[in-house]
Design an enzyme around this catalytic site. Structure first.
Site, PDB file in Angstrom:
ATOM      1  N   LYS A 113       0.849  -1.191   0.000  1.00  0.00           N
ATOM      2  CA  LYS A 113       0.000   0.000   0.000  1.00  0.00           C
ATOM      3  C   LYS A 113       0.885   1.242   0.000  1.00  0.00           C
ATOM      4  O   LYS A 113       1.792   1.365   0.837  1.00  0.00           O
ATOM      5  CB  LYS A 113      -0.890  -0.018   1.249  1.00  0.00           C
ATOM      6  N   ASP A 257     -16.640  -1.319  -1.641  1.00  0.00           N
ATOM      7  CA  ASP A 257     -15.270  -1.632  -2.053  1.00  0.00           C
ATOM      8  C   ASP A 257     -14.353  -1.830  -0.854  1.00  0.00           C
ATOM      9  O   ASP A 257     -13.188  -2.203  -1.022  1.00  0.00           O
ATOM     10  CB  ASP A 257     -14.713  -0.544  -2.980  1.00  0.00           C
TER      11      ASP A 257
END
Length: 494
Positions: A113, A257
């Site tokens: 990330k 999501d």
């Protein structure tokens, strides 16, 4: 334990057709360094902890080196954000680097990330910053320590790369580890773009890798495997939400999501644990309508499951979708009741328990009582001392009359239990954490980290990994928060 070069990979997701994502490499950070590594996640991966102290580890997970076996891919998905469908989503600042296979046959996704721009970055820079990375790192460790299913974070690494938000911050990467990164939004993407063959392919992929027992269950006389798969997702989601509510966790951004099909607590943004008990607690400063308030999470999860069911309608008959959705409330209540009985030291279900719970929650809400400290305090008081236990709750209640009444009702209820009192207290102390990740503690650790001092990050990691134990040297971390600590605002910005 293995070195990085000895890890075994099975990159099944990157072998799917190109519509599922884009192959792309991470973009390097400048002058990278290690902030913190979680030893327990190293153990999950069977990775030698000493590897994290090597330059290779730091370079590998900041885009400055490559590992044979990694097959980086930015995953494509869509989803409903604050109730509105958004087709323009995907891994905009992250990459699925690879899937590690352990000696026990477990498969763990390694996700980076803050790895830079991808085709799904939407004019963003694809970077993460130190504060958001530390919050996810500690948040996922806290949830795992509480026994709640979650993604994990192996390590946080930072750099001198400037990232521009409200101010200039350090470019940072977080190494997320999870059984799967499949979200509700992956299925929504394929449904709304009319890629129904690929939708079936993804459902088959999910079943093959995570629900393999379903491959043997389909027959002419039973619902199809996709209906059973959806039932499984409903059940896992209900259990996750029950767990959140029982420990006072608010996610903050329950968009589809951000919902895992495996019932994992996923995508830590502006989350927060309750300080004073407030059912309408909104942890996300950007949630102006309170859509994702603490007490809305059970209904929002059902809304999200309905959106997923609709996306799966090419594979599952509507009646079977509705049948699965109709089980959600009962499963949520079943798991939540079990959690709450454990918190109160009750082993048997009684008709009057709902009244006991309701009276307790009214008491906590009316007086703004600290949720975690109340339950931890209660778990230290023997049954014969409950009637005289008011001094134990000093500083928690402004008026003790209603507390005294509730304690009498609680003591009466305990008389119906067959469990001995020592065992009751043990059960309660293993169900009511002493340590939670309060926002002000995370913020203090972040401020120090931004100054180059990572010691508080590691100290918090230690107590959050086993939050039910005693750590006399870190007693301050279990104290009631200061007033300023209750008023911190957290948004999605990272």
């Amino acid at each position: 334990m293995r070195t990085l070069s000895e890890l075994t990979f099975s990159n099944t997701y990157s072998e799917l057709p190109s519509v599922f994502g884009t192959q792309i490499k991470p973009q390097p950070l400048t002058d990278p360094f290690l902030v913190s590594v979680n030893p327990k996640v190293c153990t999950l991966l069977e990775l030698d902890l000493d590897e994290a102290s090597t330059d290779y580890f730091v370079d590998l997970f900041t885009g400055n080196d490559e590992l044979h076996g990694f097959s980086p891919i930015a995953m494509k998905y869509t989803g409903h954000q604050f109730g509105q469908y958004n087709p323009d989503l995907g891994d905009g600042r992250g990459l699925l680097m690879g899937e590690v296979l352990t000696s026990q046959g477990e498969k763990w996704d390694i996700h980076l990330k803050g790895s830079g721009t991808t085709p799904y970055s939407r004019q963003g820079d694809g970077r993460a910053v130190l504060r958001s990375s530390i919050r996810e790192y500690l948040g996922s460790a806290a949830m795992h320590g509480l026994g709640i299913r979650t993604t994990h974070a192996l390590a946080v690494l930072s750099s001198t790369t400037p990232v521009y938000r409200e101010q200039v911050e350090r470019g940072t990467t977080l190494i997320r580890v999870a059984e799967s990164h499949l979200r509700f939004g992956h299925f929504e993407y394929l449904f709304y773009t009319n890629q129904h063959a690929e939708l079936k392919l993804l459902a088959d992929y999910l079943i093959r890798h995570h629900f393999p027992d379903l491959l043997q269950q389909e027959s002419d006389s039973t619902p199809n495997r996709y209906a059973i798969m959806f039932h499984r997702i409903v059940s896992l989601t209900a259990e996750m939400i029950a767990d959140w509510q029982s420990v006072g966790f608010a996610h903050g951004v329950m968009n589809t999501d951000n919902m895992s099909v495996l019932g994992l607590t996923f995508d830590y943004g502006p989350y927060g644990f309750l300080d004073d008990y407030n059912p309408g607690f909104i942890c996300n400063h950007s949630d102006y309508s309170g859509r994702y308030a603490f007490n809305q999470q059970p209904s929002i999860a059902l809304w999200n499951l309905s959106a997923l069911g609709y996306a799966l309608s090419p594979l599952i008959d509507k009646s079977l979708i509705d049948e699965a959705l109709n089980t959600y409330q009962a499963q949520l209540q079943l798991h939540y009741s079990k959690r709450m009985r454990n918190k109160l030291g009750l082993t048997e279900k009684r008709d009057q328990d709902s009244d006991l719970y309701s009276e307790m929650f009214r008491l906590l809400a009316n007086q703004g009582v600290d949720y975690t400290v109340f339950f931890r305090t209660l778990s230290t008081i023997p049954k014969e001392e409950l009637a005289s236990s008011i001094p134990h709750f000093e500083g928690l209640f402004s008026c003790t009359t209603t507390l005294s009444q509730w304690l009498q009702h609680y003591a009466t209820r305990l008389e119906l239990e067959s469990i001995n009192d020592q065992e009751r207290l043990r059960q309660m102390q293993q169900s009511n954490p002493k340590y939670i990740l309060r926002n002000y503690l995370a913020q203090q650790a972040i401020v120090l980290a931004e100054q180059g001092d990572f010691s508080m990050v590691d100290k918090l990691l230690l107590v959050l990994t086993d939050p039910y134990s005693e750590y006399p040297e870190y007693e301050d971390y279990a104290a009631l928060p200061p007033q300023w600590g209750k008023e911190l605002e957290v948004s999605c910005s990272s």
